[in-house]
Design an enzyme around this catalytic site. Structure first.
Site, PDB file in Angstrom:
ATOM      1  N   PHE A 154       0.956  -1.150   0.149  1.00 19.09           N
ATOM      2  CA  PHE A 154      -0.106  -0.128  -0.059  1.00 19.09           C
ATOM      3  C   PHE A 154       0.948   1.241   0.140  1.00 19.09           C
ATOM      4  O   PHE A 154       0.693   2.123  -0.724  1.00 19.09           O
ATOM      5  CB  PHE A 154      -0.996  -0.104   1.318  1.00 19.09           C
ATOM      6  CG  PHE A 154      -1.467   1.239   1.630  1.00 19.09           C
ATOM      7  CD1 PHE A 154      -2.502   1.893   0.763  1.00 19.09           C
ATOM      8  CD2 PHE A 154      -1.417   1.731   2.927  1.00 19.09           C
ATOM      9  CE1 PHE A 154      -3.072   3.174   1.145  1.00 19.09           C
ATOM     10  CE2 PHE A 154      -2.210   2.863   3.146  1.00 19.09           C
ATOM     11  CZ  PHE A 154      -2.945   3.363   2.382  1.00 19.09           C
TER      12      PHE A 154
ATOM     13  N   ASP B 115      10.298 -14.395  -0.378  1.00 23.26           N
ATOM     14  CA  ASP B 115      10.082 -14.411   1.218  1.00 23.26           C
ATOM     15  C   ASP B 115      11.284 -13.801   2.133  1.00 23.26           C
ATOM     16  O   ASP B 115      12.407 -14.383   1.912  1.00 23.26           O
ATOM     17  CB  ASP B 115       9.993 -15.911   1.641  1.00 23.26           C
ATOM     18  CG  ASP B 115       9.572 -15.919   3.356  1.00 23.26           C
ATOM     19  OD1 ASP B 115       9.665 -14.689   3.839  1.00 23.26           O
ATOM     20  OD2 ASP B 115       9.418 -16.993   3.643  1.00 23.26           O
TER      21      ASP B 115
ATOM     22  N   LYS C 191       8.808  -4.476  14.640  1.00 20.69           N
ATOM     23  CA  LYS C 191       9.091  -3.150  14.070  1.00 20.69           C
ATOM     24  C   LYS C 191      10.237  -2.600  15.102  1.00 20.69           C
ATOM     25  O   LYS C 191      11.063  -2.212  14.387  1.00 20.69           O
ATOM     26  CB  LYS C 191       7.862  -2.184  13.913  1.00 20.69           C
ATOM     27  CG  LYS C 191       6.911  -2.493  12.907  1.00 20.69           C
ATOM     28  CD  LYS C 191       7.127  -2.961  11.566  1.00 20.69           C
ATOM     29  CE  LYS C 191       7.838  -2.069  10.864  1.00 20.69           C
ATOM     30  NZ  LYS C 191       7.955  -2.303   9.321  1.00 20.69           N
TER      31      LYS C 191
HETATM   32  P1  NDP Z   1       1.283  -3.927   2.834  1.00 27.89           P
HETATM   33  O1  NDP Z   1       0.700  -5.161   3.606  1.00 27.89           O
HETATM   34  O2  NDP Z   1       0.314  -3.217   2.171  1.00 27.89           O
HETATM   35  O3  NDP Z   1       2.768  -4.102   2.382  1.00 27.89           O
HETATM   36  C1  NDP Z   1       3.617  -4.856   2.842  1.00 27.89           C
HETATM   37  C2  NDP Z   1       4.398  -5.255   1.855  1.00 27.89           C
HETATM   38  O4  NDP Z   1       5.530  -6.278   2.424  1.00 27.89           O
HETATM   39  C3  NDP Z   1       3.956  -5.965   0.736  1.00 27.89           C
HETATM   40  O5  NDP Z   1       4.534  -5.811  -0.713  1.00 27.89           O
HETATM   41  C4  NDP Z   1       4.113  -7.333   1.279  1.00 27.89           C
HETATM   42  O6  NDP Z   1       4.193  -8.433   0.147  1.00 27.89           O
HETATM   43  C5  NDP Z   1       5.654  -7.375   1.594  1.00 27.89           C
HETATM   44  N1  NDP Z   1       5.833  -8.496   2.337  1.00 27.89           N
HETATM   45  C6  NDP Z   1       5.370  -8.820   3.724  1.00 27.89           C
HETATM   46  N2  NDP Z   1       5.835  -9.960   4.221  1.00 27.89           N
HETATM   47  C7  NDP Z   1       6.825 -10.330   3.488  1.00 27.89           C
HETATM   48  C8  NDP Z   1       7.774 -11.403   3.239  1.00 27.89           C
HETATM   49  N3  NDP Z   1       7.636 -12.291   4.248  1.00 27.89           N
HETATM   50  N4  NDP Z   1       8.513 -11.542   1.921  1.00 27.89           N
HETATM   51  C9  NDP Z   1       8.399 -10.829   1.091  1.00 27.89           C
HETATM   52  N5  NDP Z   1       7.568  -9.650   1.012  1.00 27.89           N
HETATM   53  C10 NDP Z   1       6.998  -9.391   2.101  1.00 27.89           C
HETATM   54  O7  NDP Z   1       1.486  -2.943   4.042  1.00 27.89           O
HETATM   55  P2  NDP Z   1       1.789  -1.512   4.313  1.00 27.89           P
HETATM   56  O8  NDP Z   1       2.010  -0.823   2.949  1.00 27.89           O
HETATM   57  O9  NDP Z   1       0.791  -0.630   5.158  1.00 27.89           O
HETATM   58  O10 NDP Z   1       3.306  -1.573   4.900  1.00 27.89           O
HETATM   59  C11 NDP Z   1       4.463  -0.930   4.492  1.00 27.89           C
HETATM   60  C12 NDP Z   1       5.254  -0.993   5.621  1.00 27.89           C
HETATM   61  O11 NDP Z   1       5.101   0.007   6.460  1.00 27.89           O
HETATM   62  C13 NDP Z   1       5.491  -2.125   6.330  1.00 27.89           C
HETATM   63  O12 NDP Z   1       7.056  -2.034   7.005  1.00 27.89           O
HETATM   64  C14 NDP Z   1       4.751  -1.593   7.671  1.00 27.89           C
HETATM   65  O13 NDP Z   1       5.381  -2.250   8.816  1.00 27.89           O
HETATM   66  C15 NDP Z   1       5.030  -0.170   7.860  1.00 27.89           C
HETATM   67  N6  NDP Z   1       3.980   0.638   8.574  1.00 27.89           N
HETATM   68  C16 NDP Z   1       2.660   0.587   8.051  1.00 27.89           C
HETATM   69  C17 NDP Z   1       1.479   1.552   8.547  1.00 27.89           C
HETATM   70  C18 NDP Z   1       0.311   1.569   8.172  1.00 27.89           C
HETATM   71  O14 NDP Z   1      -0.643   2.002   9.009  1.00 27.89           O
HETATM   72  N7  NDP Z   1      -0.079   1.129   6.923  1.00 27.89           N
HETATM   73  C19 NDP Z   1       2.086   2.315   9.821  1.00 27.89           C
HETATM   74  C20 NDP Z   1       3.459   2.333   9.939  1.00 27.89           C
HETATM   75  C21 NDP Z   1       4.423   1.365   9.411  1.00 27.89           C
HETATM   76  P3  NDP Z   1       2.673  -9.215  -0.186  1.00 27.89           P
HETATM   77  O15 NDP Z   1       1.515  -8.341  -0.267  1.00 27.89           O
HETATM   78  O16 NDP Z   1       2.707  -9.705  -1.608  1.00 27.89           O
HETATM   79  O17 NDP Z   1       2.506 -10.192   0.675  1.00 27.89           O
END
Ligand code: NDP
Length: 345
Positions: A11, A57, A169
């Site tokens: 996102f 992963d 985190k």
């Molecule tokens: P999303 O779930 O939309 O994005 C997470 C991303 O990380 C996706 O592309 C996902 O891939 C990838 N991902 C997760 N686990 C793995 C894995 N094991 N291996 C490879 N890729 C992985 O979440 P957000 O965009 O909201 O979050 C993005 C970042 O921002 C994260 O680090 C989150 O902790 C941080 N964050 C988010 C907040 C929020 O309110 N949204 C607030 C504060 C921090 P796939 O979708 O294909 O699994």
């Protein structure tokens, strides 16, 4: 020279990629499968400045190695956003701690192995979760700043999935700072960290609106799809908000500005409660009237003001130098996109 963005399908990352492409950067993103990679490329109109590599992963050893090695001489900036953000786990260490921590260590190790001389700036997407003290969120006498840390330990961080995500985190961010301390003489890059609170706002592409959204936007989505009779706790959700477009902008400034070097940037526009979301939805969208809970209008933060911990991010605001999108705007735009997608706007 290119910007490497891990988890480009996420996102927040999609907005980052969008803003990078708008500013004419070349972007190398990672996605977990070719299906996801192809979809993203096509959503960005097969922009020749966007390349996607597959990283299935991030908890697996050397997950980033091939992608970083392949583009080693071309990567100047690395933005590490990939990390699990969900509470759907029976095994907090395996599902949350490991990918967050190992993914962070691994991308930095890969830079060290293959691009120690070319990567100049690294930005890690951490979270307010790495700053907050769960037990003091409601404490009016407590104040956090950019130098505050979540006190949870490996053990207390496993109390439940939400706490587990927050601890993941914290541990991942700690690992990044520790890596830099140990490798200061080996790698060239400077580190900056972005710590957002709950991120709302529209998906980068309308076509990504689906029955279930990413964890933070799902808070709004689920309220839109509730019913007036559904059990609604006006204070059920209480925390800070920030808009995704501002989070993306901050990621770019985090590697573009000198003042961000070595800093943690708390992206916090102000506080909100469930009641505030309900108020915006009921007031801005007449088509939702009578279909969602009303609660007790104007008894939330917008009505009576903030309470609990003071989040002092004045340093961040001063460094970034732009005004954050308002709560009403971010909730309005999140909801409007959902309603438009469902043909209700
Ligand atoms: P999303 O779930 O939309 O994005 C997470 C991303 O990380 C996706 O592309 C996902 O891939 C990838 N991902 C997760 N686990 C793995 C894995 N094991 N291996 C490879 N890729 C992985 O979440 P957000 O965009 O909201 O979050 C993005 C970042 O921002 C994260 O680090 C989150 O902790 C941080 N964050 C988010 C907040 C929020 O309110 N949204 C607030 C504060 C921090 P796939 O979708 O294909 O699994």
């Amino acid at each position: 020279m290119s910007v490497f963005v891990s988890g480009a399908t996420g996102f927040i990352a999609q907005h980052i990629v969008g803003q990078l492409l708008e500013q004419n950067y070349k972007v190398i993103g990672t996605a977990r499968s070719t299906v996801k990679a192809d979809k993203l490329k096509s959503q960005f109109g097969n922009n020749p400045n966007l390349t996607i590599e597959i990283v299935e992963d991030i908890s697996k050893p050397k997950a980033f190695d091939a992608a970083i090695k392949k583009h080693a001489k071309d990567i100047k900036y690395v933005l590490h956003t990939a990390s699990p953000f969900h509470f759907d786990t029976e095994d907090i260490v395996k599902d949350l701690f490991n990918p967050a921590i190992e993914g962070t260590k691994d991308i930095l190790e890969s830079i060290k192995r293959h691009a120690a001389d070319t990567v100049e700036r690294v930005v890690i997407t951490s979270s307010y979760a790495a700053i907050m003290d769960f037990d003091r969120e409601a404490d009016d006498t407590y104040k956090v700043t950019e130098s505050t840390w979540n006190p949870d330990t490996w053990k207390t961080g496993q109390a439940n999935a939400v706490r587990g995500y927050c601890a993941s985190k914290k541990f991942a961010e700690e690992a990044a700072w520790a890596f830099l301390k140990e490798n200061r003489d080996v790698v060239k890059f400077k580190l900056s960290v972005v710590n957002p609170v709950y991120v709302f706002g529209p998906q980068q592409f309308d076509s990504d609106v689906s029955a279930k959204l990413n964890t933070s936007c799902e808070i709004v989505n689920s309220l839109i799809h509730s019913s007036p009779e559904s059990s609604f706790d006006p204070a059920g959700m209480y925390g800070g908000y920030i808009d995704v477009r501002d989070v993306a902008k901050a990621h770019l400034l985090a590697f573009q500005k000198e003042e961000t070097i070595g800093q943690r940037l708390i992206l916090h526009g102000g506080k909100f409660s469930s009641q505030d979301i309900a108020d915006v939805l009921n007031e801005d969208f007449p088509q939702l009237k009578g279909k969602i809970p009303v609660g007790k209008p104007h008894t939330g933060v917008l009505g009576v003001g903030e309470k609990g911990v003071t989040v002092d991010n004045s340093k961040t605001k001063q460094i970034l130098g732009f005004k954050f999108i308002s709560f009403r705007q971010t909730i309005h735009d999140t909801a409007a996109q959902i309603l438009k997608h469902e043909g209700k706007l």
